[in-house]
Design a protein around this motif. Structure first.
Motif, PDB file in Angstrom:
ATOM      1  N   LEU A  62       0.832  -1.209   0.000  1.00  0.00           N
ATOM      2  CA  LEU A  62       0.000   0.000   0.000  1.00  0.00           C
ATOM      3  C   LEU A  62       0.867   1.259   0.000  1.00  0.00           C
ATOM      4  O   LEU A  62       0.526   2.256  -0.636  1.00  0.00           O
ATOM      5  N   THR A  63       1.984   1.213   0.696  1.00  0.00           N
ATOM      6  CA  THR A  63       2.913   2.342   0.686  1.00  0.00           C
ATOM      7  C   THR A  63       3.458   2.568  -0.718  1.00  0.00           C
ATOM      8  O   THR A  63       3.527   3.709  -1.195  1.00  0.00           O
ATOM      9  N   ASP A  64       3.825   1.486  -1.405  1.00  0.00           N
ATOM     10  CA  ASP A  64       4.319   1.620  -2.782  1.00  0.00           C
ATOM     11  C   ASP A  64       3.253   2.248  -3.685  1.00  0.00           C
ATOM     12  O   ASP A  64       3.560   3.148  -4.486  1.00  0.00           O
ATOM     13  N   ALA A  65       2.002   1.792  -3.559  1.00  0.00           N
ATOM     14  CA  ALA A  65       0.916   2.345  -4.387  1.00  0.00           C
ATOM     15  C   ALA A  65       0.712   3.823  -4.065  1.00  0.00           C
ATOM     16  O   ALA A  65       0.531   4.645  -4.980  1.00  0.00           O
ATOM     17  N   ALA A  72       3.331  10.524  -9.244  1.00  0.00           N
ATOM     18  CA  ALA A  72       2.698  10.756 -10.552  1.00  0.00           C
ATOM     19  C   ALA A  72       1.961  12.094 -10.557  1.00  0.00           C
ATOM     20  O   ALA A  72       2.059  12.856 -11.535  1.00  0.00           O
ATOM     21  N   MET A  73       1.231  12.392  -9.491  1.00  0.00           N
ATOM     22  CA  MET A  73       0.518  13.668  -9.437  1.00  0.00           C
ATOM     23  C   MET A  73       1.493  14.843  -9.428  1.00  0.00           C
ATOM     24  O   MET A  73       1.266  15.845 -10.122  1.00  0.00           O
ATOM     25  N   ALA A  74       2.584  14.731  -8.681  1.00  0.00           N
ATOM     26  CA  ALA A  74       3.572  15.804  -8.625  1.00  0.00           C
ATOM     27  C   ALA A  74       4.269  15.982  -9.976  1.00  0.00           C
ATOM     28  O   ALA A  74       4.454  17.106 -10.442  1.00  0.00           O
ATOM     29  N   PHE A  79      -4.281  16.560  -9.699  1.00  0.00           N
ATOM     30  CA  PHE A  79      -4.712  16.185  -8.360  1.00  0.00           C
ATOM     31  C   PHE A  79      -6.064  15.502  -8.471  1.00  0.00           C
ATOM     32  O   PHE A  79      -7.118  16.140  -8.511  1.00  0.00           O
ATOM     33  N   GLU A  80      -6.025  14.175  -8.570  1.00  0.00           N
ATOM     34  CA  GLU A  80      -7.246  13.383  -8.739  1.00  0.00           C
ATOM     35  C   GLU A  80      -7.004  11.966  -8.238  1.00  0.00           C
ATOM     36  O   GLU A  80      -5.871  11.492  -8.224  1.00  0.00           O
ATOM     37  N   ASP A  85      -3.063   7.552 -16.281  1.00  0.00           N
ATOM     38  CA  ASP A  85      -3.119   6.320 -17.088  1.00  0.00           C
ATOM     39  C   ASP A  85      -4.500   5.671 -17.034  1.00  0.00           C
ATOM     40  O   ASP A  85      -4.702   4.576 -17.545  1.00  0.00           O
ATOM     41  N   GLY A  86      -5.461   6.354 -16.388  1.00  0.00           N
ATOM     42  CA  GLY A  86      -6.817   5.830 -16.261  1.00  0.00           C
ATOM     43  C   GLY A  86      -7.020   4.929 -15.058  1.00  0.00           C
ATOM     44  O   GLY A  86      -8.132   4.450 -14.816  1.00  0.00           O
ATOM     45  N   SER A  87      -5.979   4.705 -14.277  1.00  0.00           N
ATOM     46  CA  SER A  87      -6.075   3.795 -13.129  1.00  0.00           C
ATOM     47  C   SER A  87      -6.891   4.409 -11.999  1.00  0.00           C
ATOM     48  O   SER A  87      -6.879   5.619 -11.777  1.00  0.00           O
ATOM     49  N   GLU A  88      -7.586   3.546 -11.297  1.00  0.00           N
ATOM     50  CA  GLU A  88      -8.311   3.896 -10.077  1.00  0.00           C
ATOM     51  C   GLU A  88      -7.479   3.393  -8.888  1.00  0.00           C
ATOM     52  O   GLU A  88      -6.578   2.569  -9.067  1.00  0.00           O
ATOM     53  N   PRO A  89      -7.784   3.858  -7.685  1.00  0.00           N
ATOM     54  CA  PRO A  89      -7.001   3.398  -6.521  1.00  0.00           C
ATOM     55  C   PRO A  89      -6.878   1.883  -6.431  1.00  0.00           C
ATOM     56  O   PRO A  89      -5.781   1.359  -6.197  1.00  0.00           O
ATOM     57  N   LYS A  90      -7.977   1.152  -6.641  1.00  0.00           N
ATOM     58  CA  LYS A  90      -7.922  -0.312  -6.525  1.00  0.00           C
ATOM     59  C   LYS A  90      -6.974  -0.913  -7.564  1.00  0.00           C
ATOM     60  O   LYS A  90      -6.319  -1.921  -7.299  1.00  0.00           O
TER      61      LYS A  90
END
Length: 167
Positions: A62-65, A72-74, A79-80, A85-90
């Motif tokens: 989870l830390t790696d994710a 990636a945001m930085a 900020f989303e 890449d279209g990925s969601e948190p899961k």
């Protein structure tokens, strides 16, 4: 009397885990400590009441994710919850190797310390609910700084591992 108050105030500020003054690992550890402190007492998140919840354990996956999404945001200046890449948190949690039955994510932009970011999350009903949800067992925290001063991105990933199947 005034000098004592100033000295006490500066001591309290000095203990804050501030990005850039402390190592990222110390700031992340302080976020986890503050989250577990919050979970140790009953709390209201908006209109929902929560009883005290067990402490969360740090998950490397989870830390790696969380770190990957914060970077990636930085790097891409967005900020989303949805990645560029279209990925969601899961998706990011799964990609990092965490086998889950439940995930959650909190993000923040701008706070300069662990104390400030956790206070903001606890003041927001949806973020607070993620922090207090007793179904979560694990946490991962990531942070990254953008190119300009004050552009600090925070990510918390929460997880409940997939239950072992009976044979």
């Amino acid at each position: 009397m005034a000098l004592i108050a100033v000295a006490l105030a500066s001591t309290a500020i000095a203990r804050d885990a501030v990005v850039g003054r402390e190592s990222d690992s110390k700031v992340r550890a302080r976020v986890v400590e503050l989250v577990n402190d919050a979970r140790s007492s009953a709390r209201r998140c908006g209109s929902q009441r929560f009883t005290a919840a067990p402490p969360l354990r740090i998950s490397r996956e989870l830390t790696d994710a969380a770190e990957d999404h914060a970077r990636a945001m930085a790097r891409r200046n967005f900020f989303e919850h949805r990645g560029r890449d279209g990925s969601e948190p899961k998706d990011r949690v799964r990609r990092a190797g965490y086998v889950y039955r439940l995930t959650g994510e909190n993000i923040a932009f701008g706070p300069e310390s662990a104390e400030e970011v956790v206070a903001g999350w606890l003041a927001s009903p949806g973020h607070c609910e993620n922090i207090m949800d007793p179904r979560f067992e694990h946490i991962g925290v990531g942070l990254a700084t953008g190119r300009k001063r004050g552009r600090i991105y925070w990510v918390q990933e929460f997880g409940a591992p997939q239950l072992a199947r009976a044979r």
